[in-house]
Motif scaffolding. Structure first.
Motif, mmCIF file in Angstrom:
data_model
loop_
_atom_site.group_PDB
_atom_site.id
_atom_site.type_symbol
_atom_site.label_atom_id
_atom_site.label_comp_id
_atom_site.label_asym_id
_atom_site.label_seq_id
_atom_site.Cartn_x
_atom_site.Cartn_y
_atom_site.Cartn_z
ATOM 1 N N GLU A 65 144.826 -47.346 -21.466
ATOM 2 C CA GLU A 65 144.418 -48.624 -20.877
ATOM 3 C C GLU A 65 145.603 -49.578 -20.754
ATOM 4 O OE1 GLU A 65 139.810 -48.076 -22.356
ATOM 5 O OE2 GLU A 65 141.127 -49.423 -23.489
ATOM 6 N N GLU A 66 146.459 -49.578 -21.773
ATOM 7 C CA GLU A 66 147.642 -50.446 -21.730
ATOM 8 C C GLU A 66 148.588 -50.013 -20.591
ATOM 9 O OE1 GLU A 66 148.845 -53.178 -22.948
ATOM 10 O OE2 GLU A 66 150.967 -52.935 -22.418
ATOM 11 N N LEU A 67 148.817 -48.709 -20.454
ATOM 12 C CA LEU A 67 149.723 -48.255 -19.395
ATOM 13 C C LEU A 67 149.124 -48.532 -18.015
ATOM 14 C CD1 LEU A 67 151.269 -44.945 -20.811
ATOM 15 C CD2 LEU A 67 152.184 -47.255 -20.866
ATOM 16 N N MET A 68 147.813 -48.470 -17.908
ATOM 17 C CA MET A 68 147.176 -48.788 -16.624
ATOM 18 C C MET A 68 147.351 -50.279 -16.319
ATOM 19 S SD MET A 68 144.056 -46.170 -17.185
ATOM 20 C CE MET A 68 142.838 -46.650 -15.976
ATOM 21 N N LYS A 69 147.289 -51.092 -17.375
ATOM 22 C CA LYS A 69 147.558 -52.531 -17.191
ATOM 23 C C LYS A 69 148.978 -52.751 -16.694
ATOM 24 C CE LYS A 69 144.976 -54.674 -20.790
ATOM 25 N NZ LYS A 69 145.209 -54.979 -22.197
ATOM 26 N N GLU A 122 155.658 -44.665 -21.579
ATOM 27 C CA GLU A 122 155.871 -45.117 -20.207
ATOM 28 C C GLU A 122 157.199 -44.574 -19.663
ATOM 29 O OE1 GLU A 122 156.629 -49.333 -19.748
ATOM 30 O OE2 GLU A 122 155.524 -49.381 -17.859
ATOM 31 N N HIS A 123 158.239 -44.693 -20.468
ATOM 32 C CA HIS A 123 159.558 -44.286 -19.993
ATOM 33 C C HIS A 123 159.721 -42.760 -19.984
ATOM 34 C CE1 HIS A 123 163.612 -45.259 -18.803
ATOM 35 N NE2 HIS A 123 164.068 -44.360 -19.653
ATOM 36 N N ALA A 124 159.317 -42.126 -21.067
ATOM 37 C CA ALA A 124 159.555 -40.678 -21.174
ATOM 38 C C ALA A 124 158.765 -39.892 -20.126
ATOM 39 C CB ALA A 124 159.212 -40.195 -22.580
ATOM 40 N N GLU A 136 149.344 -45.123 -12.910
ATOM 41 C CA GLU A 136 148.155 -44.318 -12.619
ATOM 42 C C GLU A 136 147.899 -43.394 -13.807
ATOM 43 O OE1 GLU A 136 146.086 -44.083 -10.073
ATOM 44 O OE2 GLU A 136 147.061 -45.850 -9.206
ATOM 45 N N PRO A 137 146.627 -43.257 -14.230
ATOM 46 C CA PRO A 137 146.370 -42.399 -15.404
ATOM 47 C C PRO A 137 146.917 -40.972 -15.244
ATOM 48 C CG PRO A 137 144.309 -43.066 -14.328
ATOM 49 C CD PRO A 137 145.399 -43.890 -13.733
ATOM 50 N N ASP A 138 146.827 -40.444 -14.024
ATOM 51 C CA ASP A 138 147.284 -39.064 -13.839
ATOM 52 C C ASP A 138 148.792 -38.910 -13.934
ATOM 53 O OD1 ASP A 138 144.789 -37.856 -13.619
ATOM 54 O OD2 ASP A 138 144.618 -38.450 -11.514
ATOM 55 N N SER A 139 149.513 -40.028 -13.977
ATOM 56 C CA SER A 139 150.966 -39.916 -14.081
ATOM 57 C C SER A 139 151.430 -39.776 -15.525
ATOM 58 C CB SER A 139 151.639 -41.130 -13.433
ATOM 59 O OG SER A 139 151.491 -42.278 -14.258
ATOM 60 N N PHE A 140 150.539 -40.055 -16.485
ATOM 61 C CA PHE A 140 150.983 -39.906 -17.883
ATOM 62 C C PHE A 140 150.044 -39.067 -18.752
ATOM 63 C CE2 PHE A 140 148.785 -44.021 -17.481
ATOM 64 C CZ PHE A 140 147.787 -43.875 -18.422
ATOM 65 N N LEU A 161 138.556 -43.220 -18.035
ATOM 66 C CA LEU A 161 139.903 -43.509 -17.531
ATOM 67 C C LEU A 161 140.071 -43.146 -16.052
ATOM 68 C CD1 LEU A 161 141.868 -42.280 -20.695
ATOM 69 C CD2 LEU A 161 141.318 -44.639 -20.079
ATOM 70 N N GLY A 162 139.082 -42.482 -15.496
ATOM 71 C CA GLY A 162 139.121 -42.168 -14.070
ATOM 72 C C GLY A 162 140.212 -41.179 -13.673
ATOM 73 N N ALA A 163 140.592 -40.285 -14.584
ATOM 74 C CA ALA A 163 141.636 -39.307 -14.243
ATOM 75 C C ALA A 163 141.079 -38.254 -13.290
ATOM 76 C CB ALA A 163 142.143 -38.647 -15.508
ATOM 77 N N LYS A 164 141.933 -37.808 -12.361
ATOM 78 C CA LYS A 164 141.499 -36.807 -11.376
ATOM 79 C C LYS A 164 142.253 -35.493 -11.529
ATOM 80 C CE LYS A 164 138.833 -39.607 -8.827
ATOM 81 N NZ LYS A 164 138.716 -40.561 -9.955
ATOM 82 N N ASN A 165 143.510 -35.582 -11.933
ATOM 83 C CA ASN A 165 144.336 -34.387 -12.088
ATOM 84 C C ASN A 165 143.786 -33.539 -13.243
ATOM 85 O OD1 ASN A 165 146.337 -32.533 -12.745
ATOM 86 N ND2 ASN A 165 148.007 -34.038 -12.778
ATOM 87 N N PRO A 166 143.456 -32.262 -12.982
ATOM 88 C CA PRO A 166 142.883 -31.450 -14.068
ATOM 89 C C PRO A 166 143.754 -31.465 -15.331
ATOM 90 C CG PRO A 166 142.836 -30.237 -11.995
ATOM 91 C CD PRO A 166 143.553 -31.532 -11.722
ATOM 92 N N ARG A 167 145.055 -31.547 -15.199
ATOM 93 C CA ARG A 167 145.918 -31.513 -16.382
ATOM 94 C C ARG A 167 145.735 -32.753 -17.270
ATOM 95 N NH1 ARG A 167 149.362 -27.456 -16.899
ATOM 96 N NH2 ARG A 167 150.378 -28.643 -18.539
#
Ligand code: B12
Lengths: 138, 563
Positions: free
Chosen positions: B273-277, B231-233, B281-285, B321-327
């Motif tokens: 799932e934990e970070l989304m809780k 989360e932090h890094a 946003e999934p695409d941020s990590f 996880l519903g990610a949208k960002n291709p990366r």
């Protein structure tokens, strides 16, 4: 061949100190059980903990497993502490990744035998049976 | 209406007929009998030959597509090794930071392109070099790191703003400290966070399952720290992989290829799932997740595993996880060849084993590679054996020509069949873990431990019965006893580390140090992200062991389930 009523050989096994490699020792502990021995696996312990358990359990054999280089600093200490508690009859054996040169040194310091990688477990079983039954023909 | 596959019905019928003919007229009955027993290393039933029949339903665009595009079976980057050769990342780790620094420079001088540092046992398990538990293990099996000063010495004169660095930290609880030390070291050297590229391992299964230890944190707390670090890094280190989901160590401890990948992906999914809780946003990590595979002996299955794992990860990130960002969908992975396959007997043969496994990694599209050395079953590699490993990588990279064409085995009926079958089995394994209540619960109950221990036991018996042949060991056993080679001895390190620690403890500002540690303690109980307070403690020259001791006090210890 021992008689049917013979009490099973009792083996206390431990991972020495901080060594994390449990694959070998956990497999061996099951295979010694398959060979009819009673095995108590202590998990990770330092010499004091191993000897305290030995005092309680009175095993025939203490088996130490280490793959991470602490064999010389911790192995002979177990032998010495057992001696201090008058348990020098206990057979102490070791196994794991131990450079061949150090095996001789360990034997000089009271370890009965050192088993390296790729040793068939039946060889370990045979060694234990010979030493323990040979000494105590009950 | 059924969508037409790659092959039309008529073509398949003709092939079927021709195969029946071949089977009847060209094969012996014992060939067909032996086919009944044929299995891959992970137990997938195999045929004597693969034809279009076995991939008749394949939908090229949905299952293979193009590299750099969904579902990424053929590779994570469009141009793969043409654009970015795999990173040659050999492990260095022994002695003091000063000793290890020399080995890293040696690799870079000889053409290594990334750094890979392993730590000694006390560091991995969170003890200072002067603690009683560390006795006899300081600088053994890895490099000793006690404080940020050691981190500075380790990377002295190394271009960490240009070369990527893998810190093989294993446990989340030591990762949070060691990554903090790395960042503070960079900060004090004047290197900006966005210039730091690299990876920390940070996998709670390493803390609770794969290795045993005298003191182990409970799985739930270890998992929390794993998530805290990520989360932090991912907020402050845009080029850092704060986690490397480690299938490698699982496999080495005792699993097949399916479980290796399955557990790692289950952990990655649970983290997401934990970070989304926690509101992320999934695409941020997800773009910063990385993985670590073990390339074992079954050549084609291992290549198929690499391909299947990319496809499964795409299905998980996009569908679950519903990610949208291709990366977010890219499964980037490091590979190490399989140490467990390297015996002590006739050690030079291990050069051949490791080269073949390394080749499989490259055919599987790995991003980075370590090739094990021939003295694997003796000690850390000598400079001589380490150089052979480095050269093996370079031979694969520039002499064999295998990097010219992307995913060169794509389209092989056999490899495609294996890839689909592995995908199916990995997805099934993920369902199984879910039905057990998720990966954290599966660890807490000891289910994962038993799975591994049972496998290791069966494997050991198969070696002893000869069912699993190892050349020179149980197959055509060697009569040679002693290794014809030099064995690496670790330099004496404990005394030197103790002296440095004594000086550090005397010199540091005691008030600032104590306040910083108190804040770590509060944070453990409060449940907010640990990383910022740990970084402050590191700045105040708190040691690894001092911070870890707080974790033990606050989170308690857990009993390892294998007896
Ligand atoms: C598997 C493995 C791992 C697995 C362990 C999983 C597990 N749960 O056990 C993983 C991947 C996790 C691992 C990690 C590490 N490993 Co490791 N690992 C190995 C490897 C490849 C095989 C060990 C093994 O399990 N063999 C199979 C079993 C059956 O064999 P065995 O344990 O040797 O047991 C046999 C005999 O030794 C004997 N025996 C063993 N114990 C006992 C006890 C008794 C009483 C008796 C009678 C006999 C006996 O009988 C067995 C049957 O023959 C060895 C290299 C090798 N080829 O040996 C490196 C090796 C042991 N690892 C090594 C290192 C350095 C590490 C790390 C510390 C690296 C690091 N710094 O990050 C990490 C630890 C990380 C952490 N998380 O703490 C080094 C140790 C170097 C040294 N001693 O100088 C080795 C030698 C590799 C190398 N050359 O670098 N490792």
């Amino acid at each position: 061949m021992g008689s049917v009523t013979q009490r099973p050989i009792k083996v206390l096994l431990a991972k020495l100190g901080l060594d994390i490699h449990w694959r070998g020792v956990v497999s061996i502990s099951r295979m010694l059980r398959d060979a009819g021995m009673e095995v108590i696996y202590l998990g990770n312990q330092f010499p004091e903990g191993i000897v305290a358990a030995a005092l309680q359990e009175s095993p025939d054999v203490v088996g130490l497993s280490t793959l991470c280089g602490n064999h010389l600093s911790l192995g002979p200490k177990v032998v010495q502490l057992l001696k201090e508690r008058n348990m020098e009859d206990v057979l102490v054996i070791m196994g794991g990744v131990i450079p061949p040169d150090d095996r001789e040194e360990l034997k000089r310091r009271g370890i009965a035998e050192v088993f390296g990688p790729d040793t068939p477990v039946k060889q370990i079983v045979q060694f234990i049976e010979e030493k323990v039954r040979g000494r105590d023909p009950s | 209406m059924k969508k037409e596959g790659l092959f039309n019905e008529k073509a398949i019928e003709e092939i079927e007929k021709a195969r029946a003919l071949w089977q009847g007229e060209c094969l012996r009955p014992e060939d067909l009998e032996s086919e009944q027993l044929l299995k891959s290393a992970s137990g997938i039933p195999l045929r004597l030959i693969y034809t279009p029949e076995n991939v008749r339903d394949m939908d090229y665009l949905r299952e293979l597509g193009f590299p750099g595009l969904p579902p990424y079976t053929r590779g994570v980057y469009p141009n793969m090794y043409r654009g970015r050769p795999f990173t040659i990342r050999q492990i260095a780790g022994f002695g003091s930071p000063e000793d290890c620094n020399k080995r890293m420079k040696f690799f870079l001088e000889k053409g290594g392109t990334g750094l890979n540092i392993v730590l000694d046992m006390p560091t991995i398990r969170g003890y200072d070099s002067d603690s009683p538990q560390a006795e006899g293990n300081v600088g053994q099996c890895g490099v000793a790191i006690d404080s940020v000063e050691d981190m500075k010495a380790l990377f002295q004169d190394l271009p960490i703003d240009k070369v990527s660095v893998s810190l093989v930290t294993h446990l989340p609880s030591t990762t949070v400290i060691l990554l903090s030390m790395y960042m503070v070291m960079a900060e004090e050297r004047g290197i900006a966070p966005h210039a730091l590229a690299g990876t920390t391992q940070n996998d709670f299964l390493m803390e609770t399952t794969i290795g045993s230890a005298p003191e182990i944190l409970p799985p739930r707390h270890s998992f929390r720290i794993q998530c805290d670090v990520i989360e932090h890094a991912t907020r402050i280190l845009p080029r850092w992989n704060p986690v490397s989901y480690n299938g490698y160590n699982l496999r080495e401890a005792g699993t097949d290829a399916v479980t290796e990948v399955g557990i790692a992906i289950a952990n990655a999914q649970a983290t997401a799932e934990e970070l989304m809780k926690r509101g992320r946003e999934p695409d941020s990590f997800l773009p910063r997740f990385s993985f670590f595979w073990d390339l074992h002996n079954d050549f084609f299955e291992e290549i198929a595993k690499c391909r299947a794992s990319r496809r499964v990860w795409y299905r998980v990130t996009s569908e679950k996880l519903g990610a949208k960002n291709p990366r977010s969908h890219l499964m980037r992975f490091h590979v190490q060849t399989a140490g467990i396959t390297l015996p002590s007997i006739e050690p030079l043969n291990n050069i051949a084993r490791a080269a073949i496994q390394g080749l499989a990694a490259v055919l599987g599209g790995a991003q980075s590679l370590h090739v094990d050395s021939f003295d694997e079953a003796y000690s850390a590699p000598t400079e001589t054996s380490a150089l052979v490993s480095l050269r093996t990588q370079q031979i694969i990279q520039v002499e064999t020509g295998v990097t010219k064409v992307i995913d060169p085995l794509g389209g092989s009926y056999y490899v495609e069949y294996l890839t689909s079958e592995l995908e199916r089995r990995i997805l099934e394994f993920l369902e199984k873990v879910k039905s057990l209540g998720g990966i954290v619960t599966a660890v807490e109950t000891g289910w994962v431990h038993s799975l591994i221990a049972d496998f290791a036991y069966r494997q050991q018996r198969a070696i002893e019965s000869g069912e699993l042949p190892i050349v020179g060991v149980n197959y055509l056993p060697s009569d040679k006893k002693e290794p014809p080679m030099e064995i690496f001895r670790y330099p004496e390190t404990e005394g030197r580390q103790r002296a440095k620690l004594k000086e550090l403890r005397e010199k540091r500002d005691k008030v600032r140090w104590k306040e910083a540690l108190d804040r770590v303690r509060e944070c453990c109980h409060e449940g907010s992200n640990l990383m910022p307070v740990v970084m402050d403690a590191v700045r105040a020259r708190a040691t690894l062991g001092e911070i870890q001791q707080i974790f033990r006090e606050c989170f308690g210890l857990w009993e390892f389930p294998l007896k």
